[in-house]
Design an enzyme around this catalytic site. Structure first.
Site, mmCIF file in Angstrom:
data_model
loop_
_atom_site.group_PDB
_atom_site.id
_atom_site.type_symbol
_atom_site.label_atom_id
_atom_site.label_comp_id
_atom_site.label_asym_id
_atom_site.label_seq_id
_atom_site.Cartn_x
_atom_site.Cartn_y
_atom_site.Cartn_z
ATOM 1 C CG HIS A 184 -2.053 0.946 1.180
ATOM 2 N ND1 HIS A 184 -2.079 2.038 0.336
ATOM 3 C CD2 HIS A 184 -3.226 0.977 1.870
ATOM 4 C CE1 HIS A 184 -3.220 2.700 0.521
ATOM 5 N NE2 HIS A 184 -3.929 2.080 1.441
ATOM 6 C CG HIS A 187 -5.470 6.186 -0.746
ATOM 7 N ND1 HIS A 187 -6.076 4.965 -0.866
ATOM 8 C CD2 HIS A 187 -5.802 6.859 -1.881
ATOM 9 C CE1 HIS A 187 -6.742 4.896 -2.005
ATOM 10 N NE2 HIS A 187 -6.579 6.027 -2.646
ATOM 11 C CE1 TYR A 189 -4.088 5.904 5.995
ATOM 12 C CE2 TYR A 189 -4.497 5.071 3.780
ATOM 13 C CZ TYR A 189 -4.968 5.569 4.989
ATOM 14 O OH TYR A 189 -6.316 5.721 5.187
HETATM 15 C C1 LIG Z 1 -15.074 1.867 2.404
HETATM 16 C C2 LIG Z 1 -13.795 2.099 1.664
HETATM 17 C C3 LIG Z 1 -12.628 1.551 2.158
HETATM 18 C C4 LIG Z 1 -11.435 1.691 1.455
HETATM 19 N N1 LIG Z 1 -10.297 1.086 1.920
HETATM 20 C C5 LIG Z 1 -9.162 1.106 1.190
HETATM 21 C C6 LIG Z 1 -8.039 0.350 1.579
HETATM 22 O O1 LIG Z 1 -8.041 -0.372 2.585
HETATM 23 N N2 LIG Z 1 -6.932 0.413 0.808
HETATM 24 C C7 LIG Z 1 -6.868 1.201 -0.335
HETATM 25 O O2 LIG Z 1 -5.847 1.225 -1.008
HETATM 26 N N3 LIG Z 1 -7.953 1.896 -0.733
HETATM 27 C C8 LIG Z 1 -9.088 1.846 -0.024
HETATM 28 N N4 LIG Z 1 -10.198 2.508 -0.473
HETATM 29 C C9 LIG Z 1 -10.187 3.110 -1.828
HETATM 30 C C10 LIG Z 1 -10.750 2.105 -2.847
HETATM 31 O O3 LIG Z 1 -9.898 0.991 -3.018
HETATM 32 C C11 LIG Z 1 -10.957 2.774 -4.225
HETATM 33 O O4 LIG Z 1 -9.734 3.229 -4.725
HETATM 34 C C12 LIG Z 1 -11.933 3.938 -4.117
HETATM 35 O O5 LIG Z 1 -13.133 3.534 -3.471
HETATM 36 C C13 LIG Z 1 -12.298 4.486 -5.496
HETATM 37 O O6 LIG Z 1 -12.807 3.464 -6.308
HETATM 38 P P1 LIG Z 1 -14.398 3.301 -6.565
HETATM 39 O O7 LIG Z 1 -14.826 4.571 -7.233
HETATM 40 O O8 LIG Z 1 -14.486 2.100 -7.477
HETATM 41 O O9 LIG Z 1 -15.053 3.112 -5.250
HETATM 42 C C14 LIG Z 1 -11.402 2.424 0.244
HETATM 43 C C15 LIG Z 1 -12.584 3.011 -0.223
HETATM 44 C C16 LIG Z 1 -13.763 2.850 0.462
HETATM 45 C C17 LIG Z 1 -15.024 3.470 -0.103
#
Ligand SMILES: Cc1cc2nc3c(=O)[nH]c(=O)nc-3n(C[C@H](O)[C@H](O)[C@H](O)COP(=O)(O)O)c2cc1C
Length: 373
Positions: A184, A187, A189
């Site tokens: 990871h 974002h 981190y």
């Molecule tokens: C509830 C939630 C939890 C997420 N947790 C993570 C995570 O643990 N690791 C990560 O890299 N991104 C995380 N994300 C980002 C998602 O992987 C993704 O990049 C983001 O939701 C945008 O894609 P989407 O438009 O298909 O939802 C999270 C997003 C949401 C909504």
């Protein structure tokens, strides 16, 4: 999708793809999604149902972000993979995905300064690339306020120890049965805290130039590759995102430098978040694209962020990506590939239950399509 005389028109997202040694039957990937239902940082049996619901034969799944050490956590009830108990608890979850023919990677994570002393051993300060703290902010549910403690800048000598935590976590993931790991690096981190120049204010060999800022990320990649093999390693990056007060003055140069540098390690995939995702769950209009990075990287490219079916099909058809990771749509539609195949309506996601701890509600209770097969 149009069908001609009973002949199925090809749906780009549903065409097979060979990712290294893995034969994927389609290109709809489960994005990593933090769910905060791993009580005491230990994965729970209810995750067996959650992940197996989202598994298809030959489908690729990435786990929720999973802490690499006892300093890696910053959110309640997120899983880890640094203790024997955690490794054992992952095993039945991974087994369930394998039983249905899925390919499952563990996303390994260190939050760095996105934490507070309450999550840290002995109430110590969270670690980071910097001493600069985060301002408290309202969490994604719009209700809770996330409180952050001022971080402690890692000394140069301590950095290899954190790299080693990633290596051990990768080894543990393989021990738990995962097919590989996703580092990871997105974002805001810890890894991102090193890469982005609005955060990293170091004067040692881990700060300053682009090369120096990416050193930590690449050392983690190298250590993990040496431990489990490049064919089992992916990385997630979000050079354009400002999430968690990260941000870089030249995100395109950063993304390109990483894409090119990763080639040296021959890792399996590079997973990038679209520039339109300024924060984790918010899509904005944006003139930038990932195409230059996709072209520069020699392995499998995964794109994520704000995709629907049409957009995903176009990205694959135009060769802008190999695979598309779906977050919120897959969270709310356990049978998402099937729905794409049938062009069926989608369940709406409920933001309010994204991060609640219930073992069922907003987790395993999203309905499947009612089909005859
Ligand atoms: C509830 C939630 C939890 C997420 N947790 C993570 C995570 O643990 N690791 C990560 O890299 N991104 C995380 N994300 C980002 C998602 O992987 C993704 O990049 C983001 O939701 C945008 O894609 P989407 O438009 O298909 O939802 C999270 C997003 C949401 C909504």
């Amino acid at each position: 999708m149009a069908f001609k005389d009973g002949e199925e028109a090809k749906i780009p997202l549903l065409t097979p793809y060979k990712m290294g040694n893995f034969e994927l039957s389609h290109r709809v990937v489960l994005a990593p999604l933090t769910r905060q239902r791993s009580f005491g940082n230990v994965p729970q049996p209810h995750a067996i149902l959650y992940y197996s619901q989202r598994t298809t034969k030959g489908g690729f799944l990435i786990s929720e972000a999973t802490g690499v050490s006892n300093t890696a956590q910053g959110y309640p009830e997120t899983p880890g993979i640094w203790t024997k108990e955690q490794v054992e608890a992952w095993k039945p979850i991974v087994d369930a995905v394998h039983a249905k023919g899925g390919i499952f990677f563990c996303q390994i994570w260190h939050v760095g300064r996105v934490s507070n002393t309450g999550f840290q051993p002995n109430g110590q300060a969270p670690i980071s690339s910097t001493n600069k703290g985060l301002m408290n902010q309202v969490r994604a549910n719009g209700i809770d306020v996330a409180r952050f403690s001022p971080p402690r800048k890692l000394t140069t000598q301590e950095i290899p120890l954190v790299v080693d935590d990633f290596r051990l976590a990768a080894r543990n993931a393989i021990e738990a049965g995962f097919d590989g790991v996703e580092i990871h690096g997105a974002h805001g981190y810890l890894i991102d805290q090193f890469m982005k120049d609005r955060v990293n204010d170091r004067t040692d060999e881990y700060g300053g130039s682009l090369e120096n800022r990416c050193r930590f990320a690449l050392e983690v990649v190298e250590a993990v590759v040496k431990e489990i093999g490049a064919d089992k390693v992916g990385i997630r990056l979000s050079p354009f995102a400002d999430y968690m007060q990260s941000g870089d003055s030249n995100p395109k140069a950063l993304g390109l430098y990483m894409a090119e540098s990763l080639n040296k390690y021959k890792i399996l995939y590079c997973h990038m978040v679209e520039p339109r995702m300024k924060s984790v769950g918010e899509k904005v209009e944006c003139p930038h694209s990932l195409v230059s990075m996709r072209k520069a990287f020699e392995g499998t490219f995964i794109s994520a962020g704000g995709y629907d079916m049409e957009d995903g099909n176009n990205a694959v058809a135009d060769n802008r990506t190999d695979l598309v990771a779906y977050g919120r749509l897959f969270l709310a539609n356990p049978d998402l590939p099937k729905r794409f195949e049938l062009n069926a309506p989608l369940n709406n996601y409920n933001r309010e239950t994204f991060y609640t701890p219930d073992p069922v509600l907003g987790y395993t209770d999203y309905p499947f399509l009612e089909t005859t097969d």
